[in-house]
Design an enzyme around this catalytic site. Structure first.
Site, PDB file in Angstrom:
ATOM      1  N   ASP A 103      44.013  39.672  29.481  1.00  0.00           N
ATOM      2  CA  ASP A 103      43.910  38.593  28.977  1.00  0.00           C
ATOM      3  C   ASP A 103      43.205  37.195  29.770  1.00  0.00           C
ATOM      4  OD1 ASP A 103      46.412  38.636  29.414  1.00  0.00           O
ATOM      5  OD2 ASP A 103      46.738  36.756  28.710  1.00  0.00           O
ATOM      6  N   ASP A 124      55.711  40.928  40.258  1.00  0.00           N
ATOM      7  CA  ASP A 124      55.244  40.124  40.887  1.00  0.00           C
ATOM      8  C   ASP A 124      56.184  39.593  41.444  1.00  0.00           C
ATOM      9  OD1 ASP A 124      56.661  39.336  38.224  1.00  0.00           O
ATOM     10  OD2 ASP A 124      54.583  37.988  37.848  1.00  0.00           O
ATOM     11  N   ASP A 163      45.493  52.687  31.881  1.00  0.00           N
ATOM     12  CA  ASP A 163      46.965  53.539  31.275  1.00  0.00           C
ATOM     13  C   ASP A 163      46.726  53.275  29.659  1.00  0.00           C
ATOM     14  OD1 ASP A 163      46.809  54.336  34.051  1.00  0.00           O
ATOM     15  OD2 ASP A 163      49.071  51.738  33.604  1.00  0.00           O
TER      16      ASP A 163
END
Length: 461
Positions: A124, A215, A67
């Site tokens: 990351d 989540d 995105d």
């Protein structure tokens, strides 16, 4: 202590089956999803790490769900092209908008996923080559819907802030998650470094973007449906902790606000559901964990008012005992998590981190309280991702972060108030009050001044 050790290190039903399953479990088709938004500093190493996973290429689909609005897209396009030439089934997905933010991107990818299982990694994270071969065998039981690995930290020792974050996260990943798993209590996917059964996600309603913790939201919906989760603490996936304090504050805001939003969404279903009493109690405190912040913020204000407006006894023994109990509790947590589970030696520098971690947590009370209030009453649901630098030694943020001056100015003001109180306590010989007043001064001072400094540094470019 022996009970805690058995919970973390003892063999469970899943652990006993794992070795056998490693040899007998076939290679199912897996889709690896990499949700990315403006991550030019880390996306290249992510792609390299994922393409080095030891798994048959014809059974592994890689989706880069991008995105981005900067040069990250060009970097992704370059390496997707290169890895396609090497025979990888890798695709560069562009939605054209950030609707639903990360949840929207994951759902977009899910609708195009070939795999029976879905592995997810934030930008990351660096999955080790053995990741799939060591997590997929846990799905031998058909009612297992998700397997969560443990986070590691590439930049744990970069500065005091990253050391403190690692300490708190160790408590989560080395104590909380294993105990919840072993006792069959509610626990959650941590947003990355985990694998889902695709059928579980679909059966639970898919990814939804109405909270900032998609989540946690999906985790509870899946467990309400009867799906079982597995925690695999021996599988460690390295990641990067936010180093500038403004990035850390952004992350904490999202976690606190999103958790309260999820509590609003699921608390009633949890309490009325046909779950065990232990599961309901644990789930209640799990979902409302961030409600502690407004309580702490109120106590901070009352501490300041009480000190200046009411005469205090010179002994202050109760206050000191409370402080001492907090230190001992935190030390015991660290002792279990780091000394025993990670088999690390106790260092003098570590002892300094313990009280500083408490002070920093205290200093975040006002900021996290605002996040909780936003989660309860706010409607603006913008997902602001935590920017990462991609270098373990770099503390200069590559991406600028918009941050208001209001909260850090309030925090700095309270640090000054408690600094005055600390001086007066010394003058009046209120010795037992000194540790608590010092923690308030240090915590609010560090969080407030460090944030103001970071904001000024980013404005200078």
């Amino acid at each position: 202590m022996s009970l805690i050790l058995r919970l973390w290190g003892g063999s469970s039903q899943w652990d006993q089956q794992l070795q056998a399953n490693l040899l007998s479990y076939p290679y199912p088709e897996v889709t690896i999803q990499l949700p990315v938004y403006n991550e030019k500093s880390v996306v290249e190493r992510l792609l390299h790490a994922v393409c080095e996973i030891d798994y048959p290429k014809n059974k592994m689909q890689i989706q880069v769900i991008d995105d981005s609005t900067d040069e990250t897209t060009a970097i992704i396009a370059k390496w997707v092209y290169e890895y396609k030439k090497k025979g990888f089934d890798i695709s560069h997905l562009r939605r054209g908008s950030r609707e639903g933010f990360k949840a929207g991107g994951l759902q977009y990818g899910l609708e195009r996923a070939k795999g029976e299982f879905i592995a997810i990694f934030d930008a990351d994270f660096l999955p080790p080559p053995s990741f799939l071969k060591e997590t997929l065998p846990y799905f031998h039981s058909p009612n297992v819907g998700m397997v969560q690995a443990r986070w590691g930290y590439l930049n744990r020792d970069t500065n005091l802030l990253t050391r403190c974050q690692a300490l708190f996260l160790d408590g989560h990943f080395l104590l909380e998650q294993p105990i919840r798993y072993k006792y069959n209590l509610f626990f959650n996917f941590n947003g990355t470094a985990g694998v889902w059964r695709k059928k579980c996600i679909i059966d639970s309603g898919g990814w939804e973007g109405d909270t900032l913790t998609e989540d946690l939201d999906l985790s509870y919906r899946a467990q309400f449906k009867g799906w079982k989760f597995v925690y695999a603490p021996r599988m460690v996936v390295p990641s990067e902790l936010p180093s500038p304090i403004v990035a850390f504050r952004t992350q904490q805001h999202r976690w606190a606000k999103g958790a309260i939003q999820t509590a609003k969404k699921h608390l009633f279903s949890l309490l009325k559901g046909s779950f065990s009493t232990a599961s309901k109690i644990e789930g209640f405190f799990h979902l409302l964990a961030h409600s502690i912040h407004p309580i702490v913020a109120i106590l901070v204000i009352l501490n300041a008012i009480t000190f200046f407006c009411f005469p205090l006894p010179k002994s202050g023994a109760q206050e000191f005992l409370g402080f001492l109990f907090s230190i001992i509790s935190l030390f015991y947590l660290f002792y279990l998590a780091v000394i025993i589970f990670l088999s690390k030696k106790l260092q003098l520098s570590t002892l300094v981190i313990l009280p500083f971690s408490m002070a920093m947590s205290l200093g975040m009370a006002f900021a996290n309280t605002k996040s909780v209030i936003d989660g309860l009453f706010g409607k603006n649901n913008v997902f602001v991702r935590t920017p990462k630098n991609g270098s373990c030694n770099s503390q200069k943020p590559i991406y600028k972060i918009d941050h208001s001056l209001t909260l850090p100015l309030i925090e700095t003001t309270f640090s000054a108030i408690f600094c005055i109180a600390l001086y007066q306590a010394i003058q009046k010989h209120f010795w037992f009050s000194l540790p608590t007043l010092f923690m308030h001064t240090l915590g609010f001072g560090y969080v407030g001044i460090a944030t103001l400094y970071s904001i000024a540094k980013m404005k200078r470019g």
